[in-house]
Design a protein around this motif. Structure first.
Motif, PDB file in Angstrom:
ATOM      1  N   ALA A 229       0.832  -1.203   0.000  1.00 26.58           N
ATOM      2  CA  ALA A 229       0.000   0.000   0.000  1.00 26.58           C
ATOM      3  C   ALA A 229       0.870   1.257   0.000  1.00 26.58           C
ATOM      4  N   THR A 230       1.910   1.239   0.827  1.00 21.30           N
ATOM      5  CA  THR A 230       2.815   2.397   0.892  1.00 21.30           C
ATOM      6  C   THR A 230       3.423   2.674  -0.481  1.00 21.30           C
ATOM      7  N   GLN A 231       3.921   1.609  -1.122  1.00 22.35           N
ATOM      8  CA  GLN A 231       4.520   1.773  -2.453  1.00 22.35           C
ATOM      9  C   GLN A 231       3.482   2.232  -3.473  1.00 22.35           C
ATOM     10  N   ALA A 232       2.266   1.707  -3.358  1.00 20.94           N
ATOM     11  CA  ALA A 232       1.225   2.042  -4.333  1.00 20.94           C
ATOM     12  C   ALA A 232       0.795   3.507  -4.205  1.00 20.94           C
ATOM     13  N   TYR A 233       0.613   3.964  -2.968  1.00 20.07           N
ATOM     14  CA  TYR A 233       0.217   5.369  -2.779  1.00 20.07           C
ATOM     15  C   TYR A 233       1.311   6.299  -3.301  1.00 20.07           C
ATOM     16  N   GLU A 234       2.558   5.896  -3.065  1.00 17.82           N
ATOM     17  CA  GLU A 234       3.666   6.723  -3.532  1.00 17.82           C
ATOM     18  C   GLU A 234       3.704   6.760  -5.058  1.00 17.82           C
ATOM     19  N   ALA A 235       3.547   5.590  -5.682  1.00 17.10           N
ATOM     20  CA  ALA A 235       3.593   5.526  -7.147  1.00 17.10           C
ATOM     21  C   ALA A 235       2.458   6.330  -7.770  1.00 17.10           C
ATOM     22  N   ALA A 236       1.286   6.263  -7.116  1.00 13.53           N
ATOM     23  CA  ALA A 236       0.113   6.944  -7.672  1.00 13.53           C
ATOM     24  C   ALA A 236       0.091   8.429  -7.307  1.00 13.53           C
ATOM     25  N   GLY A 237       0.903   8.798  -6.336  1.00 13.97           N
ATOM     26  CA  GLY A 237       0.929  10.191  -5.898  1.00 13.97           C
ATOM     27  C   GLY A 237      -0.348  10.602  -5.185  1.00 13.97           C
ATOM     28  N   ILE A 238      -0.951   9.638  -4.490  1.00 10.85           N
ATOM     29  CA  ILE A 238      -2.185   9.925  -3.742  1.00 10.85           C
ATOM     30  C   ILE A 238      -2.069   9.351  -2.341  1.00 10.85           C
ATOM     31  N   GLY A 239      -3.042   9.632  -1.509  1.00  7.20           N
ATOM     32  CA  GLY A 239      -3.114   9.028  -0.194  1.00  7.20           C
ATOM     33  C   GLY A 239      -4.408   8.251  -0.074  1.00  7.20           C
ATOM     34  N   PRO A 240      -4.528   7.439   0.978  1.00  3.50           N
ATOM     35  CA  PRO A 240      -5.747   6.647   1.145  1.00  3.50           C
ATOM     36  C   PRO A 240      -7.011   7.518   1.189  1.00  3.50           C
ATOM     37  N   GLU A 241      -6.880   8.773   1.659  1.00  2.00           N
ATOM     38  CA  GLU A 241      -8.052   9.642   1.754  1.00  2.00           C
ATOM     39  C   GLU A 241      -8.594  10.010   0.375  1.00  2.00           C
ATOM     40  N   ASP A 242      -7.792   9.795  -0.666  1.00  2.00           N
ATOM     41  CA  ASP A 242      -8.239  10.124  -2.030  1.00  2.00           C
ATOM     42  C   ASP A 242      -9.054   9.007  -2.676  1.00  2.00           C
ATOM     43  N   LEU A 243      -9.114   7.839  -2.029  1.00  2.00           N
ATOM     44  CA  LEU A 243      -9.801   6.698  -2.647  1.00  2.00           C
ATOM     45  C   LEU A 243     -11.316   6.857  -2.548  1.00  2.00           C
ATOM     46  N   ASP A 244     -11.993   6.500  -3.633  1.00  2.00           N
ATOM     47  CA  ASP A 244     -13.458   6.522  -3.633  1.00  2.00           C
ATOM     48  C   ASP A 244     -14.051   5.157  -3.317  1.00  2.00           C
ATOM     49  N   LEU A 245     -13.291   4.103  -3.593  1.00  2.00           N
ATOM     50  CA  LEU A 245     -13.739   2.759  -3.213  1.00  2.00           C
ATOM     51  C   LEU A 245     -12.547   1.822  -3.157  1.00  2.00           C
ATOM     52  N   VAL A 246     -12.712   0.766  -2.366  1.00  2.00           N
ATOM     53  CA  VAL A 246     -11.656  -0.235  -2.173  1.00  2.00           C
ATOM     54  C   VAL A 246     -12.267  -1.623  -2.282  1.00  2.00           C
TER      55      VAL A 246
END
Lengths: 132, 399
Positions: free
Chosen positions: B277-294
Motif C-alpha cells: 500500500a505504501t509503495q502504491a500510494y507513492e507511485a500513484a501520488g495519492i493518499g488513502p483519503e483520495d480513494l473513492d472505493l476499495v
C-alpha cells in the motif's frame, strides 16, 4: 518403560519436556524447522536454544471443520513464550469461547499419539491453561 | 499519459456454478469479452499472462490460445496463490512498461464450485513405524495436532491477533463485517451469492473455525476474469470512446512477506500489505483519503478487519472504530467491497485478482448500474496470496 519418539524433532522429551529452536547466531531469529540460511539476515550458523514452557495466548481459533480424519473441535493457537511465538493446540480445556481467551496464561503439556507396531510411543505437545 | 499503462478492456464472468463450462471455456469467455470490451482483436495482443492455480503446471495460457487464437506471442503461466490474477495482470503491465509490446492480455480462471477446504492434511491410520519426515522431522501429520493448516482457522487467528493487540474485536464484530458484504452483494448480478443475510443468520450458521462461520468464509465457485492493457502512447492513437473508457493503472505493486518474528507460526499478511500500500500510494501520488472505493481481500471476515489498517484506510490500531463508524458500507466515507467481497461474490482463486480490478474499473467508468459509487475517480484493488504475496493496484478514471 516403553521407548518414546517426539512428534516433531523440536520437542525435547524427558523429565522436563520443552521445545528447542534453532537460533541464528548473528541476528537471533528463531526457527523450529531445519533452515538452509536465516530468512531474516541470511547468515547460516544456528545454535539450539530452549524455549520457555509457559506463555500467553496471542491468537486462537476453534477449528470445527477440518480435513478428513482430523478430530474436531480443537483449539489452535499462537502462544507467546517469553518473546518466542509458538504454534500449538490449547489442550485440557473445553474447546469453546467461554473457556479459551486471548491473553490466557498457558503452559506446555505432552500428549500421547499411541504406539507403533514396535511398541514405540509417539509423544506430541500442546498448551494447557495454568490454574489461576 | 504516454508513459502510463492503461486498462483498455476488462471482463469477469458470472461467478458461481458453471457445470457445463470447463476451465478453458471460462477463461476463453472472459478473455474474448475483455478483448471485445477493449475494441481490439486477439491479433493485437503482444503478450499473454495467465493463471489457474488448481491446474498450475498444465499451461492454461497455451490451452487458452488454442481456443481464442494461436498467434505465437510469449505466454507467461503464473502462479502466486490467491494473488495469481494480480500477478498475471502485473506481468502484462510490466511487458508494456518494458516496451516489449503495445497490448497485453491477462487472464485468471478457476473451477472451484463444490470444493471444500483448500488446505489442511487428511489423516490416515497410525503408521506401522514412527519415522521422522520433512523439515520438522515429524513422525505424523501435524495439522490438527500442532495448530491448524486450514485457511478459515489461519485467518481466524489473524483477526484474533489484531483483537489481542488492539482490543475491541468480538465474534459479533466480525460477523457484522460479513453482514455488510452480504448486503452489498444484493446489487451485484455477477456475485455467486447475492442474498442479504441477517446478523443472526450469519452468527448461527455452521461454525467453520471460530469466529468464522460459513457465510464469513470466501465462497468457492467457478469464474474467470480478464483484462487488456495498453501503453499510453498507443492509447493516444485509439478512438475517443476507447480513450474515455480507458482506466489508468496509477500503481501496480507486488510484494512478499518480509521476515517477522512470528511469521513461521502464523503467516503475516499485515507487513507485506502495508508495504504494498505504501509503495502504491507513492507511485500513484495519492493518499488513502483520495480513494473513492476499495476492493480488498476479505477471504474471511476476520481478514477484512486487519486490511482496513494495513491499507491505511484508518489510523494504526483503529480498524474496529473505523468499521463501527459505518465508513466501509457503500454509503460510508470509504466503501469497501461493494461487489459483495469474496464472502458473497465468490473467490475463484486465480480470477480474484483481476475481478477486483474489474469491479473498480466498472465504477470508474460509471457503468456499475445499481451499485455505482457516484462520481468515483480513484479506487484500489488488493489481494493476498498466502505464503505470501500481495498485489495492490490503484486505478484512476480517464480525466
Amino acid at each position: 518403560m516403553s521407548q518414546q519418539v517426539p512428534l516433531v524433532e523440536y520437542l525435547v522429551l524427558g523429565d522436563d519436556p520443552h521445545l528447542r529452536a534453532h537460533e541464528c547466531t548473528k541476528c537471533g531469529a528463531r526457527y523450529f524447522d531445519r533452515r538452509n540460511a536465516c530468512a531474516s539476515c541470511f547468515a547460516d550458523e544456528f545454535r539450539d536454544v530452549d524455549i520457555a514452557t509457559s506463555g500467553e495466548v496471542k491468537a486462537f481459533t476453534i477449528v470445527v471443520f477440518a480435513a478428513p480424519g482430523v478430530p474436531t473441535p480443537f483449539v489452535a493457537a499462537m502462544v507467546d513464550c517469553n518473546g518466542t511465538s509458538v504454534r500449538g493446540n490449547i489442550i485440557n480445556v473445553e474447546p469453546d469461547a467461554e473457556h479459551v481467551s486471548l491473553g490466557m496464561k498457558v503452559r506446555l503439556a505432552t500428549t500421547s499419539l499411541g504406539e507403533d507396531t514396535n511398541g514405540v510411543e509417539a509423544v506430541g505437545f500442546g498448551f494447557e491453561p495454568v490454574p489461576a | 499519459m504516454s508513459d502510463d499503462v492503461w486498462i483498455l478492456g476488462i471482463n469477469m464472468t458470472k461467478f458461481g456454478k458453471h457445470p457445463d463450462l470447463d476451465t478453458v471455456d471460462l477463461a476463453a469467455a472472459a478473455a474474448r469479452d475483455a478483448i471485445a470490451d477493449a475494441g481490439v482483436s486477439m491479433g493485437d495482443m503482444g503478450i499473454l499472462a495467465a493463471g489457474n492455480l488448481m491446474g498450475a503446471g498444465l499451461g492454461i495460457g497455451q490451452a487458452l490460445q488454442k481456443q481464442i487464437g494461436q498467434t505465437g506471442i510469449p505466454v507467461y503461466n503464473v502462479s502466486n496463490a490467491c494473488a495469481t490474477g494480480a500477478t498475471a495482470l502485473r506481468t502484462a503491465i510490466m511487458a508494456i512498461k518494458a516496451g516489449e509490446c503495445d497490448f497485453g492480455l491477462a487472464v485468471g480462471v478457476e473451477k472451484l464450485a463444490g470444493a471444500g477446504l483448500l488446505a489442511g492434511g487428511s489423516r490416515g491410520d497410525t503408521k506401522s513405524e514412527w519415522t521422522p519426515k520433512g523439515r520438522y522431522g515429524a513422525v505424523a501429520p501435524v495439522d490438527g495436532r500442532i495448530g491448524t493448516d486450514t485457511m478459515p482457522g489461519v485467518f481466524a487467528q489473524i483477526g484474533m491477533e489484531y483483537g489481542h493487540k488492539y482490543g475491541g474485536t468480538s465474534f459479533e464484530l466480525f460477523a457484522r463485517i460479513s453482514e455488510k458484504n452480504h448486503a452489498h452483494s444484493t446489487l451485484n448480478p455477477l456475485a455467486a451469492y447475492s442474498k442479504r443475510m441477517t446478523l443472526d443468520e450469519i452468527m448461527n450458521d455452521m461454525m467453520i473455525a471460530y469466529p468464522n462461520t460459513r457465510p464469513m468464509c470466501s465462497a468457492n465457485c467457478d469464474g474467470a476474469a480478464a483484462a487488456v492493457v495498453v501503453s499510453g502512447t498507443k492509447l493516444k492513437t485509439l478512438s475517443q470512446e476507447q480513450q474515455r473508457r480507458a482506466v489508468k493503472v496509477a500503481a501496480s505493486i507486488l510484494t512478499t512477506d518480509p521476515w517477522q518474528e512470528s511469521c513461521q507460526i502464523l503467516p503475516d499478511v499485515n507487513t507485506l500489505t502495508r508495504n504494498a500500500a505504501t509503495q502504491a500510494y507513492e507511485a500513484a501520488g495519492i493518499g488513502p483519503e483520495d480513494l473513492d472505493l476499495v476492493e480488498l481481500h476479505d477471504c474471511f471476515a476476520t481478514a477484512e478487519l486487519v486490511h482496513y489498517d494495513n491499507l491505511m484506510l484508518c489510523e494504526p490500531g483503529g480498524a474496529v472504530d473505523f468499521f463501527e463508524s459505518g465508513a466501509t458500507w457503500r454509503d460510508g466515507s470509504m466503501p469497501v467491497n461493494v461487489s459483495g467481497g469474496l464472502e458473497s461474490k465468490g473467490h475463484p482463486i486465480a480470477a480474484t485478482g483481476i475481478a477486483n480490478v474489474w469491479e473498480v474499473c466498472h465504477h470508474l467508468r460509471g457503468e456499475a448500474g445499481d451499485r455505482q459509487i457516484e462520481n468515483a475517480k480513484v479506487g484500489l484493488a488488493h489481494v493476498i496470496g498466502l505464503g505470501s504475496a500481495c498485489g495492490v493496484h490503484i486505478l484512476e478514471r480517464a480525466a
